[in-house]
Design an enzyme around this catalytic site. Structure first.
Site: not given
Ligand SMILES: [Ca+2]
Ligand SMILES: [Ca+2]
Lengths: 226, 226
Positions: B75, B108-109, B145, B181
């Site tokens: 997110g 990720s976040a 990422h 990734e």
């Molecule tokens: Ca993001």
């Protein structure tokens, strides 16, 4: 309102020199009466104007008070905004530009800090500014270096458009003008015109994105709220 | 220190389903004794674990106190960190993971907020968290990422490496692990191992960047300061 702004997406276009793609617009914008430009904070190669770098002045607020023109260039947007607040420059730049009509040119990070807020910068938050609210010379936000999604990419990070849409999931968020590299926005009082060689993509909360070609009148964006 | 972490670069790998590229590592990580996982804040497709979404609990702090496992997904990193502070979850998550040994998985976040700070997120600052300091489960930062520069690109925005270098221009900034990734970091107490299918790129302030292949022992990063 005497506001005169030239907001550029990027300082260097692929294959050209520093500010090469907007030389003509810079000279038309600052004109012949401006002899000296106050520069915050990197180096500006001369287009015939004398440049005072704010890093070399003992009193930055006084330098803004005396400036005939102001140019804020690129770099990291968070560091730039924090420096502007640390030196109490935000209200003084706003006063000079909106009340005195001092021409303001921004490029990249310097374009971000001229808008409502830096919520739509591409930069990493390497330092923590006291707020994300920026100088507020226009009532909307800009995403400089706007980048279209690459359909051949296997990268799964959000596209630029998705990132701007995340911003518009938040309540009461203003429009975001995606300025592709090569494009710039000229504001003269209540008139805003898209200049340059590339289209711009406009994101308004709750509406489909729209494209504008160079030469488009974008004055309606200035009525958004300020 | 009982710390057990699985920090994933991204939730979806090109061509695969949600968390498809790390299914095996997830099952090895949470194991058979964990039956329920507390999820913050999106949807987790089941790998055989019951999932309690923190958005559906009346008392989020209590949910963290009772969690057998914690997963924080992707997110917007700024919105996620702000929500964690708004609900007073940061100290409780830290306590459960570092003192009680509750396994923490981030993607990720959710990987960004587990580190020292969110200074090296790729996300736009769409909201203003009370600080950029994060949960601090490890004493360094991660860039999920992570993206190599594209030599054929004409885009003039900073590369990911340049953005991380800007961060390291600031004083006393910790190392940044660029997780491409497909890669993830497994932390068990004082041992850290790179897992997955892609290499990671490590940036330490004032030193040249270095590459690590999957299987590398990165435990030295855990000694950095905490
Ligand atoms: Ca993001
Ligand atoms: Ca920048």
């Amino acid at each position: 309102m005497k506001r005169r702004l030239l907001l550029v997406s990027n300082s260097t276009l692929h294959g050209g020199g520093y500010l090469g793609h907007c030389e003509k617009q810079i000279q038309e914008f600052f004109g012949e009466n401006v002899k000296r430009i106050l520069f915050v904070p990197d180096k500006l190669q001369s287009l015939g104007y004398a440049v005072d770098s704010i890093h070399e002045t003992a009193d930055p607020v006084e330098a803004v008070k005396k400036a005939e023109g102001i140019f804020i260039g690129g770099g990291n947007t968070f560091r730039l905004l924090k420096a502007l607040y640390d030196h109490n420059l935000v209200p003084e730049i706003k006063r000079r530009v909106l009340q005195d009509g001092v021409p303001y040119m921004g490029s990249s990070a310097g374009t971000n800090v001229s808008t409502v807020s830096i919520n739509t910068t591409n930069d990493m938050p390497i330092v923590y500014p006291p707020t994300l609210a920026a100088i507020g010379l226009v009532p909307f936000n800009i995403n400089p270096h706007y980048l279209d999604p690459d359909p051949s990419s296997k990268h799964m990070g959000e596209t630029r458009e998705q990132r701007i849409q995340q911003y518009h999931e938040e309540p009461n968020t203003p429009s975001v003008l995606g300025l592709r590299e090569g494009s710039m926005l000229l504001v003269e009082g209540q008139k805003a015109t898209l200049l340059g060689t590339t289209k711009a993509r406009l994101f308004a909360r709750g509406k489909p994105a729209t494209e504008y070609t160079p030469g488009s009148d974008l004055s309606f964006l200035l009525a958004e709220g300020v």
